[in-house]
Design an enzyme around this catalytic site. Structure first.
Site, short mmCIF file in Angstrom:
data_model
loop_
_atom_site.label_atom_id
_atom_site.label_comp_id
_atom_site.label_asym_id
_atom_site.label_seq_id
_atom_site.Cartn_x
_atom_site.Cartn_y
_atom_site.Cartn_z
N MET A 1 -33.39 -22.93 -33.34
CA MET A 1 -33.59 -23.97 -34.31
C MET A 1 -32.28 -24.74 -34.49
SD MET A 1 -35.10 -23.78 -38.22
CE MET A 1 -35.46 -22.07 -38.04
N PRO A 2 -32.01 -25.73 -33.66
CA PRO A 2 -30.77 -26.50 -33.74
C PRO A 2 -30.71 -27.38 -35.00
CG PRO A 2 -31.80 -26.77 -31.59
CD PRO A 2 -32.79 -26.09 -32.48
N PHE A 3 -29.51 -27.44 -35.58
CA PHE A 3 -29.22 -28.34 -36.69
C PHE A 3 -28.12 -29.28 -36.23
CE2 PHE A 3 -31.24 -24.87 -38.81
CZ PHE A 3 -31.85 -25.41 -39.92
#
Length: 61
Positions: A1-3
């Site tokens: 889950m990239p931010f």
């Protein structure tokens, strides 16, 4: 889950911010092979009075 967090000075239009979120999502998805729905893009718009470089606020330039 990239931010992905992007900080920038105020003054960009809603259309520019919308395009930025879309294009950053595309690039991150392609490079990390992550589903677009898992990518979070956070835009942090700063006032020119709250940001300075070399001892001078951007609002004073």
């Amino acid at each position: 889950m990239p931010f992905v967090t992007i900080q920038f000075l105020e003054g960009r239009s809603d259309d520019q911010k919308k395009a930025l979120v879309s294009e950053v999502t595309d690039v991150v998805s392609k490079n990390l092979k992550a589903p677009k729905e898992n990518i979070h893009v956070i835009l942090e718009e700063m006032k020119k009075t709250d940001y300075g470089v070399g001892g001078v606020r951007k609002s004073d330039i």
